[in-house]
Scaffold this motif. Structure first.
Motif, short mmCIF file in Angstrom:
data_model
loop_
_atom_site.label_atom_id
_atom_site.label_comp_id
_atom_site.label_asym_id
_atom_site.label_seq_id
_atom_site.Cartn_x
_atom_site.Cartn_y
_atom_site.Cartn_z
N LEU A 249 0.78 -1.32 0.02
CA LEU A 249 0.05 0.18 -0.02
C LEU A 249 0.74 1.33 0.08
O LEU A 249 0.53 2.18 -0.65
N TYR A 253 0.39 3.81 -3.44
CA TYR A 253 -0.16 4.81 -3.35
C TYR A 253 0.27 5.87 -2.63
O TYR A 253 -0.06 6.93 -2.30
N ALA A 314 -5.59 -4.63 -8.51
CA ALA A 314 -5.44 -3.21 -8.39
C ALA A 314 -4.02 -2.94 -8.92
O ALA A 314 -4.02 -1.84 -9.57
N LEU A 318 -3.35 1.15 -11.29
CA LEU A 318 -3.27 1.89 -10.29
C LEU A 318 -4.32 3.08 -10.39
O LEU A 318 -4.76 3.94 -9.39
N ASP A 319 -4.54 3.68 -11.67
CA ASP A 319 -5.18 4.67 -11.76
C ASP A 319 -6.75 4.46 -12.15
O ASP A 319 -7.59 5.40 -12.31
N ASN A 320 -6.90 3.17 -12.22
CA ASN A 320 -8.46 2.85 -12.32
C ASN A 320 -9.41 2.68 -11.09
O ASN A 320 -8.82 1.80 -10.30
N LYS A 321 -9.95 3.81 -10.99
CA LYS A 321 -10.41 4.06 -9.69
C LYS A 321 -11.63 2.82 -9.25
O LYS A 321 -11.69 2.32 -8.25
N MET A 324 -9.86 0.05 -8.25
CA MET A 324 -9.10 0.07 -7.00
C MET A 324 -10.30 -0.11 -5.79
O MET A 324 -10.29 -0.78 -4.79
N TYR A 325 -11.44 0.48 -6.02
CA TYR A 325 -12.67 0.17 -5.14
C TYR A 325 -12.92 -1.26 -4.93
O TYR A 325 -13.18 -1.83 -3.78
N CYS A 327 -11.19 -4.13 -5.56
CA CYS A 327 -10.16 -4.63 -4.84
C CYS A 327 -10.17 -4.22 -3.45
O CYS A 327 -9.98 -5.27 -2.71
N ALA A 328 -10.27 -2.90 -3.02
CA ALA A 328 -10.45 -2.78 -1.68
C ALA A 328 -11.63 -3.39 -1.03
O ALA A 328 -11.53 -3.73 0.31
#
Length: 432
Positions: A249, A253, A314, A318-321, A324-325, A327-328
């Motif tokens: 992380l 980020y 993710a 890394l720029d694909n929001k 990312m959500y 994967c979170a």
């Protein structure tokens, strides 16, 4: 052969509750003392000038201490005293946790983490044996679920409080100086827990065999052979993710260790449901299905492995929001399912052995956990990361490889489930 009940040792009640409370709090502290390494590893690595492989070596030193000393200490748990060993080991690992805050390089770091591992080697066998013995068999899965729930509590404390202290109060050394104190206090309180005495059917004291003879007896039990193999494969996944995910992380980020710790803390907080559900469901499944506890463990670790791969998607962009959500959202689901397995495994390790081998049974499980997976899993991930260029991409590849071992654990535990009933009946007949 049985556990002698008396006014000083009873099933359930206040004395059992005191055992559960002290052992559970120590469970949390032991995992906080381990997990804090993950959240401060990146600033520590930079400060001390370490490579990823060297940082992984420091993590592996902790598990080496557990591997070398678990069996001798577990043997002492059975033949001497559970309460004394728990208390002594808690103080020992806490002193070395404090010492980690004063290290000056790789060599001293390895020594201190090795010492923490040596101290924690005695706690798992003693705590598991004493908690399970303090409650009736039909409650053991639930109580061990509570006991293992505090693994998650410790992980949360380690990553959240450790990250906050590191980022805001003196750097990465501060958490080690703070976390060493509670273990010393709880270690002293552990000496006041109830302990049991083993007696033969005629009331005479049990004569214990040598460590080698007892270990040989354990390895004759089919359930334990497959259970131990599965634990090692489970540890490759569980320990590697716990060690390296905060660093992933931070690298991906650009956040500091306090924010990485907060993210991990939230994920792990949701994961508190895992040991609770695992404890409750393991007791219910065991009543309904042959080897039900281990079936639950196998299914849960297989699902947890899949969720790790979904988390790591993710790293592809890394720029694909939206990605990312997504994967979170997978991270806490992994935390829940990986936590569901341990209560079932712990209860099974106690169910298929006679009372005189309960401590050693979990001691051998602990050694298998780290020798077959935990000791080299973080090093493998760190080495893969260096080989693939470091950064978040290298770590993501290493963690993806570690997740495959979870599926091997599921396979081994499905086989374990086939043997549980026969081995438990052998214990009841006194033929083990």
């Amino acid at each position: 052969m049985n556990i002698q009940q008396s006014e000083k040792f009873t099933l359930g009640g206040q004395r059992a509750a005191y055992v559960l409370i002290i052992c559970s709090l120590l469970r949390a502290i032991s995992y906080a003392d381990w997990q804090v390494m993950s959240v401060v590893m990146q600033p520590m690595k930079v400060d001390l000038g370490l490579t990823d492989a060297q940082a992984g070596l420091a993590g592996s030193a902790f598990f080496l201490g557990i591997i070398v000393f678990t069996l001798p200490v577990a043997h002492l748990v059975d033949v001497w005293s559970r309460t004394k060993m728990i208390g002594l080991m808690a103080v020992f690992w806490s002193v070395f946790t404090l010492g980690t805050g004063f290290i000056g390089g790789l060599a001293s770091l390895v020594v201190m983490r090795l010492g923490v591992g040596v101290g924690e080697a005695g706690f798992g066998p003693g705590g598991t044996a004493l908690v399970s013995a303090s409650y009736p068999q039909n409650q053991q899965g639930q109580k061990l679920g509570i006991f293992n729930l505090f693994i998650t509590v410790g992980v949360i404390v380690g990553v959240v409080a450790g990250g906050y202290l590191s980022a805001n109060h003196g750097g990465w050394r501060t958490p080690f100086l703070v976390f060493g104190i509670p273990g010393i206090i709880l270690g002293v309180l552990a000496f006041f827990m109830q302990d049991y005495r083993l007696v033969e059917a005629d009331g005479s004291a049990v004569v214990h065999q040598s460590l080698f003879a007892n270990l040989k007896q354990l390895l004759k039990i089919p359930t334990l052979r497959w259970l131990y193999l599965g634990l090692g494969m489970y540890a490759v996944l569980q320990v590697s993710v716990g060690t390296w995910l905060p660093s992933l992380l931070i690298r991906a980020y650009g956040i500091k260790e306090d924010k990485a710790g907060l993210v991990m803390g939230v994920v792990t907080l949701i994961g508190l449901a895992g040991p609770i559900l695992g404890g409750i469901l393991s007791d219910k499944w065991q009543q309904k299905y042959a080897g039900g506890r281990m079936r639950l463990a196998a299914i849960s670790i297989a699902i947890a492995s899949v969720f790790v791969w979904l988390v790591l998607l993710a790293a592809c962009d890394l720029d694909n929001k939206p990605l990312m959500y997504f994967c979170a959202a997978m991270m806490p689901l992994h935390s829940i399912f990986v936590g569901m397995a341990l209560p079932a495994v712990a209860a099974t390790s106690q169910e298929v052995v006679p009372a005189k081998l309960k401590g050693l049974s979990w001691g051998a499980a602990t050694m298998a956990l780290y020798l077959l997976g935990g000791a080299w899993g973080p090093l493998m991930v760190g080495t893969m990361s260096d080989r693939f260029g470091g950064g978040y991409e290298g770590l993501a590849i290493g963690l993806a490889i570690s997740a495959a071992f979870g599926l091997v654990a599921a396979w081994a535990w499905f086989i374990t489930a086939r043997h549980v009933d026969a081995d438990a009946r052998a214990v009841d007949r006194g033929t083990v």
